[in-house]
Design an enzyme around this catalytic site. Structure first.
Site, PDB file in Angstrom:
ATOM      1  N   TYR A 269      57.744 -74.737  51.644  1.00 12.76           N
ATOM      2  CA  TYR A 269      57.841 -74.942  53.099  1.00 12.76           C
ATOM      3  C   TYR A 269      57.707 -76.435  53.321  1.00 12.76           C
ATOM      4  O   TYR A 269      56.797 -76.919  53.993  1.00 12.76           O
ATOM      5  CB  TYR A 269      56.775 -74.135  53.846  1.00 12.76           C
ATOM      6  CG  TYR A 269      56.981 -72.639  53.770  1.00 12.76           C
ATOM      7  CD1 TYR A 269      58.262 -72.115  53.565  1.00 12.76           C
ATOM      8  CD2 TYR A 269      55.935 -71.749  53.901  1.00 12.76           C
ATOM      9  CE1 TYR A 269      58.475 -70.748  53.481  1.00 12.76           C
ATOM     10  CE2 TYR A 269      56.143 -70.376  53.825  1.00 12.76           C
ATOM     11  CZ  TYR A 269      57.418 -69.883  53.608  1.00 12.76           C
ATOM     12  OH  TYR A 269      57.615 -68.529  53.539  1.00 12.76           O
TER      13      TYR A 269
ATOM     14  N   VAL B 163      68.211 -69.517  44.007  1.00 18.14           N
ATOM     15  CA  VAL B 163      67.170 -69.220  43.007  1.00 18.14           C
ATOM     16  C   VAL B 163      66.500 -70.492  42.489  1.00 18.14           C
ATOM     17  O   VAL B 163      65.314 -70.478  42.169  1.00 18.14           O
ATOM     18  CB  VAL B 163      67.696 -68.398  41.801  1.00 18.14           C
ATOM     19  CG1 VAL B 163      68.100 -66.990  42.233  1.00 18.14           C
ATOM     20  CG2 VAL B 163      68.837 -69.092  41.077  1.00 18.14           C
TER      21      VAL B 163
ATOM     22  N   GLY C  20      70.582 -74.692  49.308  1.00 16.87           N
ATOM     23  CA  GLY C  20      70.598 -75.567  50.480  1.00 16.87           C
ATOM     24  C   GLY C  20      69.577 -75.215  51.549  1.00 16.87           C
ATOM     25  O   GLY C  20      69.716 -75.612  52.698  1.00 16.87           O
ATOM     26  N   HIS C  21      68.517 -74.486  51.187  1.00 21.24           N
ATOM     27  CA  HIS C  21      67.546 -74.032  52.193  1.00 21.24           C
ATOM     28  C   HIS C  21      66.326 -74.935  52.328  1.00 21.24           C
ATOM     29  O   HIS C  21      65.361 -74.578  52.995  1.00 21.24           O
ATOM     30  CB  HIS C  21      67.077 -72.606  51.872  1.00 21.24           C
ATOM     31  CG  HIS C  21      68.022 -71.556  52.360  1.00 21.24           C
ATOM     32  ND1 HIS C  21      69.364 -71.638  52.172  1.00 21.24           N
ATOM     33  CD2 HIS C  21      67.803 -70.397  53.038  1.00 21.24           C
ATOM     34  CE1 HIS C  21      69.939 -70.569  52.701  1.00 21.24           C
ATOM     35  NE2 HIS C  21      69.019 -69.805  53.234  1.00 21.24           N
TER      36      HIS C  21
HETATM   37  C1  LIG Z   1      65.647 -68.656  55.919  1.00 22.80           C
HETATM   38  C2  LIG Z   1      64.685 -69.015  54.824  1.00 22.80           C
HETATM   39  C3  LIG Z   1      63.891 -68.016  54.264  1.00 22.80           C
HETATM   40  C4  LIG Z   1      63.007 -68.306  53.243  1.00 22.80           C
HETATM   41  N1  LIG Z   1      62.249 -67.306  52.693  1.00 22.80           N
HETATM   42  C5  LIG Z   1      61.419 -67.579  51.668  1.00 22.80           C
HETATM   43  C6  LIG Z   1      60.671 -66.557  51.036  1.00 22.80           C
HETATM   44  O1  LIG Z   1      60.722 -65.404  51.420  1.00 22.80           O
HETATM   45  N2  LIG Z   1      59.862 -66.896  49.998  1.00 22.80           N
HETATM   46  C7  LIG Z   1      59.747 -68.172  49.550  1.00 22.80           C
HETATM   47  O2  LIG Z   1      59.022 -68.409  48.599  1.00 22.80           O
HETATM   48  N3  LIG Z   1      60.439 -69.160  50.136  1.00 22.80           N
HETATM   49  C8  LIG Z   1      61.264 -68.901  51.173  1.00 22.80           C
HETATM   50  N4  LIG Z   1      61.966 -69.914  51.758  1.00 22.80           N
HETATM   51  C9  LIG Z   1      61.763 -71.283  51.288  1.00 22.80           C
HETATM   52  C10 LIG Z   1      62.620 -71.549  50.059  1.00 22.80           C
HETATM   53  O3  LIG Z   1      61.987 -71.009  48.923  1.00 22.80           O
HETATM   54  C11 LIG Z   1      62.792 -73.050  49.847  1.00 22.80           C
HETATM   55  O4  LIG Z   1      63.393 -73.618  50.972  1.00 22.80           O
HETATM   56  C12 LIG Z   1      63.598 -73.323  48.578  1.00 22.80           C
HETATM   57  O5  LIG Z   1      63.309 -74.604  48.109  1.00 22.80           O
HETATM   58  C13 LIG Z   1      65.072 -73.181  48.859  1.00 22.80           C
HETATM   59  O6  LIG Z   1      65.805 -73.206  47.691  1.00 22.80           O
HETATM   60  P1  LIG Z   1      67.365 -73.512  47.762  1.00 22.80           P
HETATM   61  O7  LIG Z   1      67.866 -73.556  46.378  1.00 22.80           O
HETATM   62  O8  LIG Z   1      67.997 -72.595  48.724  1.00 22.80           O
HETATM   63  O9  LIG Z   1      67.339 -74.925  48.485  1.00 22.80           O
HETATM   64  P2  LIG Z   1      67.927 -76.350  48.142  1.00 22.80           P
HETATM   65  O10 LIG Z   1      67.873 -77.066  49.442  1.00 22.80           O
HETATM   66  O11 LIG Z   1      69.223 -76.265  47.432  1.00 22.80           O
HETATM   67  O12 LIG Z   1      66.854 -76.928  47.146  1.00 22.80           O
HETATM   68  C14 LIG Z   1      65.475 -77.050  47.446  1.00 22.80           C
HETATM   69  C15 LIG Z   1      64.866 -78.146  46.570  1.00 22.80           C
HETATM   70  O13 LIG Z   1      65.046 -77.833  45.196  1.00 22.80           O
HETATM   71  C16 LIG Z   1      65.875 -78.811  44.569  1.00 22.80           C
HETATM   72  N5  LIG Z   1      66.836 -78.106  43.713  1.00 22.80           N
HETATM   73  C17 LIG Z   1      67.744 -77.190  44.109  1.00 22.80           C
HETATM   74  N6  LIG Z   1      68.443 -76.748  43.066  1.00 22.80           N
HETATM   75  C18 LIG Z   1      67.978 -77.403  41.978  1.00 22.80           C
HETATM   76  C19 LIG Z   1      68.303 -77.370  40.597  1.00 22.80           C
HETATM   77  N7  LIG Z   1      69.257 -76.579  40.147  1.00 22.80           N
HETATM   78  N8  LIG Z   1      67.633 -78.181  39.758  1.00 22.80           N
HETATM   79  C20 LIG Z   1      66.658 -78.987  40.226  1.00 22.80           C
HETATM   80  N9  LIG Z   1      66.302 -79.060  41.514  1.00 22.80           N
HETATM   81  C21 LIG Z   1      66.936 -78.270  42.389  1.00 22.80           C
HETATM   82  C22 LIG Z   1      66.569 -79.533  45.701  1.00 22.80           C
HETATM   83  O14 LIG Z   1      66.971 -80.827  45.337  1.00 22.80           O
HETATM   84  C23 LIG Z   1      65.524 -79.509  46.781  1.00 22.80           C
HETATM   85  O15 LIG Z   1      64.571 -80.513  46.568  1.00 22.80           O
HETATM   86  C24 LIG Z   1      62.879 -69.642  52.787  1.00 22.80           C
HETATM   87  C25 LIG Z   1      63.671 -70.632  53.361  1.00 22.80           C
HETATM   88  C26 LIG Z   1      64.553 -70.340  54.374  1.00 22.80           C
HETATM   89  C27 LIG Z   1      65.380 -71.437  54.974  1.00 22.80           C
END
Ligand SMILES: Cc1cc2nc3c(=O)[nH]c(=O)nc-3n(C[C@H](O)[C@H](O)[C@H](O)COP(=O)(O)OP(=O)(O)OC[C@H]3O[C@@H](n4cnc5c(N)ncnc54)[C@H](O)[C@@H]3O)c2cc1C
Ligand SMILES: *[C@@H]1O[C@H](CO)[C@@H](O)[C@H](O)[C@H]1NC(C)=O
Ligand SMILES: *[C@@H]1O[C@H](CO)[C@@H](O)[C@H](O)[C@H]1NC(C)=O
Ligand SMILES: *[C@@H]1O[C@H](CO)[C@@H](O)[C@H](O)[C@H]1NC(C)=O
Length: 459
Positions: free
Chosen positions: A371, A77, A9-10
């Site tokens: 980002y 991940v 959810g990030h």
């Molecule tokens: C506090 C913070 C710190 C961060 N630090 C870093 C860092 O150190 N290095 C870095 O590289 N990035 C970093 N990020 C960015 C991060 O990599 C992205 O925001 C990433 O997309 C988040 O993944 P999520 O699964 O948490 O997010 P989500 O919001 O769940 O998903 C992100 C995107 O991927 C899609 N998605 C998620 N799960 C799946 C799945 N299972 N199959 C297909 N699509 C999927 C979603 O639909 C959405 O489009 C950071 C973000 C935040 C908010």
């Protein structure tokens, strides 16, 4: 209805749980199993696990194995890996997505496919092409990497009066050329002092002990004046905790926590720097930090080079490799709720981004998909988006790999079932038609269509 897929959810624009059209969320929160195979240095991690859960589990099995994941433990991940994923191990081992051996994905037809069963180009696309365009990834097989039993951290702040600008100048000349065990990033922010100045913090993880670090710094970056007292030796997993903002006395179990303390509003953007920014560029930047909106503004410079230079631009969809000195993340935070405040803060960020233009990568002005920034271009809402229109944002994230991503999308999801504001466009139903009948393109572009299939009907 559209599908939104959520892992951690990030997403910076909330694309995993926000939409202007009716939608369903597929949340992977209950798919969090992690199986570690020590003998073969690999692991299967389910799609809903977080970085913190993964690194914690690895640390419970081995002190000398790690994974090049992100810095923040609550990141999921699946979002991380599918958009690239970087952390302090990047200069030694590349991105998270560079260390993937296999994956399980549910495709548009509901089939569960592993690497062997899926199209090889689909396996390419999900490692950096941004999540959510191709299917639901339910598990990843990752390669674990060696980490030493002792690593060294330092965090050295300098103000402008303490040669801050000069140190950045030198850093730009060495940061991407240093030993790949050494990763020094810079954090820029307004200093908390009675006279306006900037705090330039050099934050580093070194994959080794302090006795090897000091001579290395004396040789390559003596201007920083690093001494033993600035350094902290610890285990790799403790460094994960520390770099995430915890103290090393906190139990490792805090890494399992999926919630974040002190959540703030923020707007972020990214840039790539291929030529050192001249002092004059920074001198023009400093006054912006003294503006009201910039009370909690931060620029983070992440050095490239090392392993990143050895991997070709097209190995996976993530295209930002050799030639980049560092990446900038521009961030501005605020606490107050409300449209007025939000507008002011976002405008400040846009002004900063526009100021930086002459100093960063051009044609395209590159950006990091993880980002996510909807300012750089979006698909048509609830309608069809041509390859050309999607290229406005697509080329910035993926450069020459965008075309192949669209071709993979066309193969595996031709009717564009998995779509959002920045999903990879399918070329089959729109572009093919419009190349044959280019005269109708102006009529169709921007038309709000309720169902993608309606394009065929109109033609
Ligand atoms: C506090 C913070 C710190 C961060 N630090 C870093 C860092 O150190 N290095 C870095 O590289 N990035 C970093 N990020 C960015 C991060 O990599 C992205 O925001 C990433 O997309 C988040 O993944 P999520 O699964 O948490 O997010 P989500 O919001 O769940 O998903 C992100 C995107 O991927 C899609 N998605 C998620 N799960 C799946 C799945 N299972 N199959 C297909 N699509 C999927 C979603 O639909 C959405 O489009 C950071 C973000 C935040 C908010
Ligand atoms: C700033 O740099 C000058 C020379 O380059 C040096 O003499 C001086 O000690 C430095 N100041 C600090 C605070 O490091
Ligand atoms: C700034 O410094 C003052 C005085 O030293 C201190 O009271 C205050 O807490 C500091 N603010 C922040 C945000 O660190
Ligand atoms: C998890 O994080 C939240 C918010 O920071 C905190 O209130 C809670 O105590 C944490 N739980 C654990 C087990 O650390």
């Amino acid at each position: 209805m559209e599908i939104r897929i959520r892992s951690g959810g990030h997403d910076y624009e909330g694309l995993s749980y926000v939409s202007n059209v009716p939608f369903v969320v597929i949340d992977l929160i209950n798919l969090r199993e992690i199986q570690i195979d020590l003998e073969n240095s690999n692991a299967w991690v389910q799609g809903g696990a977080t970085v913190g859960e993964l690194l914690y589990k690895i640390s419970q099995k081995s002190k000398t194995l790690g994974f090049p994941a992100g810095v923040c433990p609550t990141v999921g991940v699946s979002g991380l890996i599918s958009g690239g994923g970087y952390g302090f191990l990047m200069r030694k081992y590349g991105l998270s997505a560079d260390n993937i051996l296999d994956a399980h994905i549910i495709d548009v037809n509901g089939r569960v496919l592993d690497r062997e069963a899926m199209d090889e180009d689909l396996f390419w696309a999900i490692r950096g092409g941004g999540g959510a365009s191709f299917g639901v990834i339910i598990a990843w097989k990752i390669k674990l990497v060696h980490v030493p039993s002792t690593v060294t951290l330092f965090n050295v702040p300098r103000t402008l009066e303490q040669n801050g600008t000069k140190l950045i100048r030198k850093w730009q000349l060495v940061a991407n050329k240093l030993d790949e065990d050494l990763n020094i990033r810079i954090i820029l922010e307004r200093a908390n002092s009675s006279t306006p100045t900037i705090k330039v913090t050099f934050e580093s993880l070194f994959l080794g002990g302090v006795d090897r670090l000091i001579p290395l710094m004396e040789e390559k970056f003596p201007e920083l004046g690093l001494v033993k007292e600035d350094c902290n030796e610890m285990s790799w997993i403790e460094s994960v905790l520390y770099l995430a903002g915890f103290t090393k006395n906190e139990p490792l179990e805090v890494l399992l926590n999926r919630t974040h303390d002190g959540v703030l509003f923020f707007k972020a953007k990214s840039d790539y720097v291929r030529d050192p920014i001249p002092d004059i560029g920074f001198e023009g930047l400093w006054p912006m930090f003294y503006e009201d909106e910039a009370k909690a503004a931060v620029l983070i410079f992440t050095p490239y080079g090392g392993r990143m230079d050895e991997i070709s631009d097209s190995e996976i969809p993530f295209p930002h490799r050799a030639g980049n000195i560092y990446k900038i993340q521009h961030l501005v935070f605020w606490k107050e709720k409300g449209d007025e405040v939000e507008k002011r803060q976002i405008n400040w960020m846009r002004k900063l981004y526009s100021y930086m233009e002459p100093f960063v990568s051009k044609s395209p002005r590159a950006a990091y998909v993880n980002y996510r920034d909807l300012d750089i271009g979006v698909n048509n809402i609830n309608g069809f988006t041509s390859y050309k229109k999607a290229s406005i944002w697509g080329l910035k994230y993926f450069k020459n790999n965008f075309k192949k991503l669209a071709m993979v999308k066309t193969k595996v999801d031709p009717l564009n079932f998995f779509r959002n504001e920045q999903s990879i466009p399918s070329m089959s139903s729109f572009d093919n038609i419009t190349t044959m009948h280019s005269s109708i393109l102006p009529c169709l572009e921007g038309v709000q269509l309720e169902f993608p299939r309606a394009v065929h009907a109109i033609v």
